[in-house]
Design a protein around this motif. Structure first.
Motif, PDB file in Angstrom:
ATOM      1  N   LYS A   1       0.833  -1.209   0.000  1.00 62.43           N
ATOM      2  CA  LYS A   1       0.000   0.000   0.000  1.00 62.43           C
ATOM      3  C   LYS A   1       0.868   1.260   0.000  1.00 62.43           C
ATOM      4  O   LYS A   1       0.560   2.233  -0.693  1.00 62.43           O
ATOM      5  N   MET A   2       1.964   1.240   0.780  1.00 62.47           N
ATOM      6  CA  MET A   2       2.846   2.402   0.825  1.00 62.47           C
ATOM      7  C   MET A   2       3.537   2.595  -0.530  1.00 62.47           C
ATOM      8  O   MET A   2       3.764   3.717  -0.957  1.00 62.47           O
ATOM      9  N   LYS A   3       3.849   1.510  -1.202  1.00 61.02           N
ATOM     10  CA  LYS A   3       4.504   1.588  -2.503  1.00 61.02           C
ATOM     11  C   LYS A   3       3.596   2.285  -3.514  1.00 61.02           C
ATOM     12  O   LYS A   3       4.070   3.045  -4.363  1.00 61.02           O
ATOM     13  N   VAL A   4       2.282   2.055  -3.408  1.00 62.84           N
ATOM     14  CA  VAL A   4       1.320   2.691  -4.310  1.00 62.84           C
ATOM     15  C   VAL A   4       1.195   4.181  -3.996  1.00 62.84           C
ATOM     16  O   VAL A   4       1.127   5.016  -4.904  1.00 62.84           O
ATOM     17  N   ILE A   5       1.204   4.527  -2.716  1.00 60.28           N
ATOM     18  CA  ILE A   5       0.984   5.910  -2.297  1.00 60.28           C
ATOM     19  C   ILE A   5       2.226   6.771  -2.496  1.00 60.28           C
ATOM     20  O   ILE A   5       2.139   7.896  -2.993  1.00 60.28           O
ATOM     21  N   LEU A   6       3.393   6.264  -2.132  1.00 60.51           N
ATOM     22  CA  LEU A   6       4.624   7.064  -2.146  1.00 60.51           C
ATOM     23  C   LEU A   6       5.345   6.985  -3.488  1.00 60.51           C
ATOM     24  O   LEU A   6       5.172   6.021  -4.242  1.00 60.51           O
ATOM     25  N   THR A   7       6.178   7.994  -3.719  1.00 63.15           N
ATOM     26  CA  THR A   7       7.053   7.944  -4.894  1.00 63.15           C
ATOM     27  C   THR A   7       8.190   6.973  -4.591  1.00 63.15           C
ATOM     28  O   THR A   7       8.434   6.631  -3.423  1.00 63.15           O
ATOM     29  N   PRO A   8       8.908   6.501  -5.600  1.00 61.78           N
ATOM     30  CA  PRO A   8      10.005   5.562  -5.337  1.00 61.78           C
ATOM     31  C   PRO A   8      11.047   6.098  -4.354  1.00 61.78           C
ATOM     32  O   PRO A   8      11.523   5.358  -3.494  1.00 61.78           O
ATOM     33  N   GLU A   9      11.387   7.382  -4.456  1.00 64.76           N
ATOM     34  CA  GLU A   9      12.373   7.965  -3.531  1.00 64.76           C
ATOM     35  C   GLU A   9      11.816   7.997  -2.100  1.00 64.76           C
ATOM     36  O   GLU A   9      12.521   7.692  -1.143  1.00 64.76           O
ATOM     37  N   GLN A  10      10.546   8.400  -1.982  1.00 65.81           N
ATOM     38  CA  GLN A  10       9.916   8.444  -0.656  1.00 65.81           C
ATOM     39  C   GLN A  10       9.830   7.035  -0.061  1.00 65.81           C
ATOM     40  O   GLN A  10      10.054   6.843   1.134  1.00 65.81           O
ATOM     41  N   PHE A  11       9.516   6.069  -0.896  1.00 61.43           N
ATOM     42  CA  PHE A  11       9.393   4.693  -0.415  1.00 61.43           C
ATOM     43  C   PHE A  11      10.734   4.184   0.108  1.00 61.43           C
ATOM     44  O   PHE A  11      10.803   3.544   1.161  1.00 61.43           O
ATOM     45  N   ILE A  12      11.814   4.502  -0.617  1.00 61.52           N
ATOM     46  CA  ILE A  12      13.157   4.077  -0.181  1.00 61.52           C
ATOM     47  C   ILE A  12      13.493   4.731   1.154  1.00 61.52           C
ATOM     48  O   ILE A  12      14.005   4.076   2.072  1.00 61.52           O
ATOM     49  N   THR A  13      13.173   6.012   1.297  1.00 64.07           N
ATOM     50  CA  THR A  13      13.422   6.722   2.554  1.00 64.07           C
ATOM     51  C   THR A  13      12.598   6.122   3.679  1.00 64.07           C
ATOM     52  O   THR A  13      13.094   5.903   4.793  1.00 64.07           O
ATOM     53  N   TRP A  14      11.338   5.835   3.391  1.00 60.73           N
ATOM     54  CA  TRP A  14      10.454   5.240   4.404  1.00 60.73           C
ATOM     55  C   TRP A  14      10.982   3.881   4.857  1.00 60.73           C
ATOM     56  O   TRP A  14      11.004   3.573   6.041  1.00 60.73           O
TER      57      TRP A  14
END
Length: 142
Positions: free
Chosen positions: A106-119
């Protein structure tokens, strides 16, 4: 003088080691005895210590047999409850892992790839902090 002190320390050390070995071998022999053998040994000791008559011996033998059955039942129940707890723990762990995978998706769908990596990096840092905190708590208890 030094040799005398060293010799005395060696003698004391060997004596305490020999005593420890004797006690541990008695415990090992005790564990190998069957429940019936333990009951007979305990009955014999009580008979000699308390001067029991034959009627008392029969009654105490029955009592010891009942206690032995109860003890065996407790051991079986404890083993069963241990297995049950282990399976509950395992199922809870699996459920948490499944929930984590769903959350990641779900987070992968919501966030951008850079944001997801940071998260994900932040999640890993929090995990490492929790692990080190738990190690610290365990270390202070011992």
């Amino acid at each position: 003088m030094k040799k005398l002190i060293i010799t005395a320390l060696l003698v004391v050390g060997m004596t305490t080691y020999a005593q420890d070995t004797k006690e541990s071998s008695e415990k090992a022999n005790m564990e190998r005895m069957t429940p019936e053998q333990r009951q007979q040994r305990q009955l014999k000791k009580l008979t000699t210590d308390l001067n029991l008559n034959s009627e008392q011996q029969v009654q105490i033998k029955q009592l010891l047999a009942e206690q032995s059955v109860k003890r065996e039942n407790r051991i079986v129940q404890k083993e069963a409850s241990t297995e049950e707890m282990r399976s509950k723990r395992e199922s809870a762990k699996n459920k948490m892992q499944e929930e984590k995978i769903v959350l990641d998706d779900k987070m992968k769908v919501i966030l951008t790839p850079e944001q997801f990596i940071t998260w994900k990096a932040n999640q890993e840092k929090m995990k490492q902090r929790a692990v080190s905190r738990n190690k610290d708590k365990r270390g202070t208890k011992m």
